[in-house]
Design a protein around this motif. Structure first.
Motif, PDB file in Angstrom:
ATOM      1  N   LEU A 170       0.828  -1.209   0.000  1.00  0.00           N
ATOM      2  CA  LEU A 170       0.000   0.000   0.000  1.00  0.00           C
ATOM      3  C   LEU A 170       0.862   1.258   0.000  1.00  0.00           C
ATOM      4  O   LEU A 170       1.859   1.334   0.711  1.00  0.00           O
ATOM      5  CB  LEU A 170      -0.887  -0.003   1.263  1.00  0.00           C
ATOM      6  N   ARG A 176      -8.630   9.082  -2.419  1.00  0.00           N
ATOM      7  CA  ARG A 176      -9.207   7.758  -2.677  1.00  0.00           C
ATOM      8  C   ARG A 176     -10.702   7.835  -2.437  1.00  0.00           C
ATOM      9  O   ARG A 176     -11.208   8.797  -1.837  1.00  0.00           O
ATOM     10  CB  ARG A 176      -8.577   6.704  -1.752  1.00  0.00           C
ATOM     11  N   SER A 222      -8.433   8.517   7.919  1.00  0.00           N
ATOM     12  CA  SER A 222      -8.538   7.052   8.046  1.00  0.00           C
ATOM     13  C   SER A 222      -9.976   6.703   8.358  1.00  0.00           C
ATOM     14  O   SER A 222     -10.746   7.548   8.858  1.00  0.00           O
ATOM     15  CB  SER A 222      -7.634   6.519   9.172  1.00  0.00           C
ATOM     16  N   VAL A 223     -10.332   5.467   8.100  1.00  0.00           N
ATOM     17  CA  VAL A 223     -11.661   4.984   8.500  1.00  0.00           C
ATOM     18  C   VAL A 223     -11.781   5.091  10.022  1.00  0.00           C
ATOM     19  O   VAL A 223     -12.806   5.520  10.559  1.00  0.00           O
ATOM     20  CB  VAL A 223     -11.861   3.524   8.031  1.00  0.00           C
ATOM     21  N   ILE A 279     -13.274  -2.525  10.376  1.00  0.00           N
ATOM     22  CA  ILE A 279     -12.820  -1.574  11.394  1.00  0.00           C
ATOM     23  C   ILE A 279     -14.005  -1.232  12.293  1.00  0.00           C
ATOM     24  O   ILE A 279     -15.112  -1.012  11.801  1.00  0.00           O
ATOM     25  CB  ILE A 279     -12.230  -0.329  10.696  1.00  0.00           C
TER      26      ILE A 279
HETATM   27  O1  URC Z   1      -8.568   3.927   6.671  1.00  0.00           O
HETATM   28  C1  URC Z   1      -7.879   2.884   6.585  1.00  0.00           C
HETATM   29  N1  URC Z   1      -7.583   2.188   7.727  1.00  0.00           N
HETATM   30  C2  URC Z   1      -6.845   1.046   7.717  1.00  0.00           C
HETATM   31  O2  URC Z   1      -6.594   0.439   8.786  1.00  0.00           O
HETATM   32  C3  URC Z   1      -6.392   0.590   6.462  1.00  0.00           C
HETATM   33  N2  URC Z   1      -5.652  -0.495   6.071  1.00  0.00           N
HETATM   34  C4  URC Z   1      -5.545  -0.431   4.711  1.00  0.00           C
HETATM   35  O3  URC Z   1      -4.967  -1.290   4.018  1.00  0.00           O
HETATM   36  N3  URC Z   1      -6.194   0.666   4.231  1.00  0.00           N
HETATM   37  C5  URC Z   1      -6.723   1.312   5.293  1.00  0.00           C
HETATM   38  N4  URC Z   1      -7.462   2.434   5.384  1.00  0.00           N
END
Ligand code: URC
Length: 295
Positions: A170, A176, A222-223, A279
């Protein structure tokens, strides 16, 4: 004789529809109901006797009896509480009942910009769910929630600064697609004035913090960060909401680079549903949950 450690019985997937007619204005719900009964009916497992048994067929019938008894339009939570109480009040061997309700996504339709008085479309943003536990010995407990709240934004999402080792493919990104189908569950420290209004307030808090303002949105690093923002807003905004859990798949949209075409320019993606990130976080209201200070 081996010990019978646990037993419950009940009915699942009882589909109940209810219309309340207020003059020409009709209110409609469709519920998928599950009833789980805890009872002193161990003899039905350990002996051939079914004495005092509330049958699962009667259990199903009670779902319709109580729907009919709800004279005024009501939330799924109020129905679940009433149905649970009906079992405990009617059958002496029942000690506790959990009623789980899933409300189908029917939403009043609009025609020429006006609410239709009896027309519905299957377009609510997710399934609404709730559960009520009614017991002979404890106060009733209610949980509410959403299933498969599908949301997507085409930009204002990124992920960078994570651990990189020889297995990491990654790349950092600030651009994105963010797409998910969130399951949300929350508990109440006290019943809200109106479960329906509270549900709408939770939805608004979640949506506003996922999307941000209509012009420009809000950046998600991030999520994880966004889930916490969403949960915090719900807890802060909705009176009586005690604790909320959000569980979100990260549905990846992978840049597509078909042979012979110009390189990816944030335009064409391979849409995927598997494998997906998973998540989750739980956020609590401040009051009542702060650890006690050590004396
Ligand atoms: O927002 C994200 N959190 C993650 O923990 C994660 N892991 C990943 O591969 N992409 C993402 N994106």
């Amino acid at each position: 004789m081996p010990n019978l450690v646990h037993h419950v019985h009940g009915k699942k997937r009882v589909r109940v529809a209810r219309t309340w007619r207020e003059g020409s204005m009709h209110h409609f719900v469709e519920w998928n109901v599950e009833v789980v009964i805890e009872s002193a009916m161990a003899h039905a497992y350990k002996t051939p006797s079914n004495e005092g048994m509330t049958t699962t067929d009667t259990t199903k019938n009670q779902c319709y009896v109580v729907a009919k008894a709800m004279q005024k339009r009501c939330s799924p939570e109020e129905y679940a509480l009433a149905l649970g109480k009906q079992f405990v009040d009617s059958y002496p061997l029942i000690s506790a009942v959990e009623v789980r309700v899933e409300q189908a996504p029917w939403r009043r339709t609009r025609v020429h910009g006006a609410d239709h008085d009896h027309g519905y479309t299957f377009t609510a943003p997710c399934l609404r769910v709730c559960a009520a536990v009614v017991s002979r010995t404890k106060p009733p407990a209610v949980r509410s929630g959403m299933r498969h709240l599908r949301v997507l934004k085409t930009t204002q999402s990124g992920y960078e600064g994570f651990l990189v080792d020889k297995h990491t493919a990654l790349k950092d990104t600030r651009e994105r697609i963010f797409a998910t189908a969130v399951d949300v569950d929350w508990t109440w420290s006290k019943p809200p004035g109106c479960y329906d209004n509270a549900y709408t307030a939770v939805y608004d808090a979640l949506a506003e913090n996922f999307f941000g303002p209509p012009r420009g949105g809000v950046y998600s690093p991030s999520v994880q960060y966004t889930l916490y923002q969403m949960g915090s807003a719900a807890v802060e905004r909705v009176d009586g909401l005690e604790q909320i859990t959000l569980t979100a798949p990260n549905l990846h949209f992978v840049p597509a680079n078909p042979p012979g075409a110009a390189p990816f320019a944030d335009d064409v993606y391979v849409a995927t549903s598997e494998p997906h990130g998973q998540i989750s976080c739980t956020v609590s209201a401040k009051h009542g949950f702060a650890p006690l200070a050590k004396l």
